[in-house]
Write a protein that holds these residues in place. Structure first.
Motif, short mmCIF file in Angstrom:
data_model
loop_
_atom_site.label_atom_id
_atom_site.label_comp_id
_atom_site.label_asym_id
_atom_site.label_seq_id
_atom_site.Cartn_x
_atom_site.Cartn_y
_atom_site.Cartn_z
N MET A 121 0.81 -1.24 0.07
CA MET A 121 0.11 0.02 -0.11
C MET A 121 0.80 1.21 -0.14
SD MET A 121 -3.26 0.97 2.72
CE MET A 121 -2.19 0.78 4.30
N SER A 122 0.68 2.08 -1.05
CA SER A 122 1.50 3.11 -0.80
C SER A 122 0.52 4.72 -1.01
CB SER A 122 2.38 3.25 -2.30
OG SER A 122 1.64 3.45 -3.36
N ASP A 123 1.30 5.68 -0.64
CA ASP A 123 0.58 6.91 -0.50
C ASP A 123 0.58 7.48 -1.92
OD1 ASP A 123 -0.40 6.66 2.22
OD2 ASP A 123 1.57 7.46 2.74
N ASN A 124 -0.60 8.09 -2.48
CA ASN A 124 -0.41 9.01 -3.72
C ASN A 124 -1.22 9.99 -3.52
OD1 ASN A 124 0.23 6.28 -5.35
ND2 ASN A 124 -1.59 5.32 -4.21
N SER A 125 -0.79 11.20 -4.64
CA SER A 125 -1.13 12.62 -4.33
C SER A 125 -1.64 13.05 -5.83
CB SER A 125 -0.42 13.40 -3.64
OG SER A 125 -0.69 14.53 -3.74
N THR A 126 -2.59 13.60 -5.96
CA THR A 126 -2.89 14.27 -7.46
C THR A 126 -3.78 15.31 -7.24
OG1 THR A 126 -3.44 13.70 -9.75
CG2 THR A 126 -5.09 13.10 -7.75
N THR A 127 -3.81 16.27 -8.16
CA THR A 127 -4.78 17.37 -8.16
C THR A 127 -5.95 17.45 -9.25
OG1 THR A 127 -3.31 18.45 -9.40
CG2 THR A 127 -2.84 18.88 -7.33
N ALA A 128 -7.07 17.77 -9.01
CA ALA A 128 -7.91 18.03 -9.97
C ALA A 128 -8.82 19.38 -9.74
CB ALA A 128 -9.05 16.88 -9.56
N ALA A 129 -9.89 19.46 -10.69
CA ALA A 129 -10.70 20.75 -10.39
C ALA A 129 -12.27 20.20 -10.66
CB ALA A 129 -10.11 21.74 -11.33
N PHE A 130 -13.05 20.86 -10.11
CA PHE A 130 -14.41 20.63 -10.55
C PHE A 130 -15.07 21.84 -10.68
CE2 PHE A 130 -14.76 20.09 -5.97
CZ PHE A 130 -15.88 20.90 -5.87
N THR A 131 -16.29 21.70 -11.71
CA THR A 131 -17.18 22.73 -11.68
C THR A 131 -18.67 21.96 -11.21
OG1 THR A 131 -17.93 22.13 -14.03
CG2 THR A 131 -16.49 23.76 -13.80
N ILE A 132 -19.41 22.74 -10.58
CA ILE A 132 -20.54 22.13 -9.93
C ILE A 132 -21.88 22.97 -10.20
CG2 ILE A 132 -20.47 23.69 -8.00
CD1 ILE A 132 -21.47 21.26 -6.34
N GLU A 133 -23.07 22.15 -10.63
CA GLU A 133 -24.23 22.63 -10.77
C GLU A 133 -25.34 22.41 -9.58
OE1 GLU A 133 -26.23 22.31 -14.43
OE2 GLU A 133 -24.45 22.22 -15.49
N LEU A 134 -25.63 23.35 -8.83
CA LEU A 134 -26.74 22.96 -7.82
C LEU A 134 -28.16 23.22 -8.11
CD1 LEU A 134 -24.84 24.72 -4.83
CD2 LEU A 134 -25.23 22.09 -4.88
N GLN A 135 -28.90 22.37 -7.64
CA GLN A 135 -30.31 22.57 -7.89
C GLN A 135 -31.16 22.27 -6.60
OE1 GLN A 135 -32.21 20.63 -11.23
NE2 GLN A 135 -31.20 21.74 -12.36
N PRO A 136 -31.87 23.38 -5.98
CA PRO A 136 -32.71 23.00 -4.86
C PRO A 136 -33.73 21.85 -4.93
CG PRO A 136 -32.73 25.62 -5.39
CD PRO A 136 -32.22 24.62 -6.62
N GLY A 137 -33.71 21.08 -3.71
CA GLY A 137 -34.52 20.06 -3.69
C GLY A 137 -35.59 20.07 -2.63
N GLU A 138 -36.45 19.30 -2.42
CA GLU A 138 -37.42 19.26 -1.43
C GLU A 138 -36.68 19.04 -0.10
OE1 GLU A 138 -41.55 17.26 -0.19
OE2 GLU A 138 -41.03 17.08 -2.23
N ALA A 139 -37.04 19.81 0.83
CA ALA A 139 -36.19 19.53 2.13
C ALA A 139 -36.87 18.26 2.92
CB ALA A 139 -36.41 20.76 3.16
N TRP A 186 -15.56 16.83 -13.30
CA TRP A 186 -14.02 16.60 -12.82
C TRP A 186 -12.88 16.56 -13.84
CZ3 TRP A 186 -12.92 16.42 -7.48
CH2 TRP A 186 -14.15 15.99 -6.58
N THR A 187 -12.14 17.40 -13.70
CA THR A 187 -11.00 17.61 -14.56
C THR A 187 -9.74 17.24 -13.88
OG1 THR A 187 -10.81 19.84 -14.55
CG2 THR A 187 -12.16 18.80 -16.24
N GLY A 188 -8.53 16.90 -14.60
CA GLY A 188 -7.11 16.67 -13.85
C GLY A 188 -6.97 15.21 -13.76
N GLY A 189 -6.18 15.05 -12.47
CA GLY A 189 -6.06 13.70 -11.96
C GLY A 189 -7.07 12.92 -11.43
N MET A 190 -8.24 13.39 -11.39
CA MET A 190 -9.53 13.09 -11.20
C MET A 190 -10.62 13.46 -12.47
SD MET A 190 -11.31 12.48 -7.53
CE MET A 190 -12.91 12.06 -7.26
N ALA A 191 -10.88 12.51 -13.28
CA ALA A 191 -11.57 13.06 -14.42
C ALA A 191 -12.94 12.11 -14.45
CB ALA A 191 -10.64 12.97 -15.68
N GLY A 192 -13.93 12.87 -14.64
CA GLY A 192 -15.12 12.14 -14.75
C GLY A 192 -16.25 13.01 -14.35
N THR A 193 -17.48 12.36 -13.95
CA THR A 193 -18.57 13.00 -13.52
C THR A 193 -19.01 12.65 -12.12
OG1 THR A 193 -20.14 11.62 -14.68
CG2 THR A 193 -19.33 13.63 -15.78
N SER A 194 -19.83 13.51 -11.35
CA SER A 194 -20.39 12.83 -10.01
C SER A 194 -21.66 13.45 -10.02
CB SER A 194 -19.43 13.10 -8.86
OG SER A 194 -19.25 14.65 -8.64
#
Length: 127
Positions: A1-19, A33-41
């Motif tokens: 097991m080794s320690d790893n490190s990377t950088t990334a950035a994300f843009t976010i879209e927020l939509q209010p939901g029902e409490a 997500w872009t950079g070392g962590m690339a994809g969507t969430s």
């Protein structure tokens, strides 16, 4: 097991939901997500307090799908944040949630918003 490190950035879209509970707020969100962590969430955030006054807390779960340093899979991210004069944020990979090449992942994420975006340093281990 080794320690790893990377950088990334994300843009976010927020939509209010029902409490879901009295005196709370809910937001559904999606990220790219872009950079070392690339994809969507996609995820859900629950909050309480008075954000306009700088006093609030939130929790969130999000499902990331993509790659981390070229390793493909999915993993759930969990967040716990508070604002009370100063902001604190704990942002981690949910234990046991990694799939495919991200199975066994653990670690944390640090977000820097000082430049106006969401720049992220990711520290992780794979078992």
């Amino acid at each position: 097991m080794s320690d790893n490190s990377t950088t990334a950035a994300f843009t976010i879209e927020l939509q209010p939901g029902e409490a879901l509970l009295d005196a709370t707020g809910r937001f559904d969100f999606s990220k790219v997500w872009t950079g070392g962590m690339a994809g969507t969430s996609t995820g859900c955030m629950l909050s309480a307090g008075d954000p306009a006054a700088g006093k609030a807390g939130y929790v969130a779960l999000e499902l990331f799908q993509g790659s981390l340093d070229g390793l493909n899979g999915s993993v759930v991210l969990q967040q716990f944040g508070t604002m009370n004069g100063e902001s604190t944020l704990y942002y981690e990979f949910a234990p046991g949630s990694g799939t495919a090449e991200l199975a066994g992942i653990s670690g944390s994420l640090e977000i820097d918003t000082s430049g106006g975006g969401h720049d992220v340093r990711i520290r992780y281990q794979l078992i």
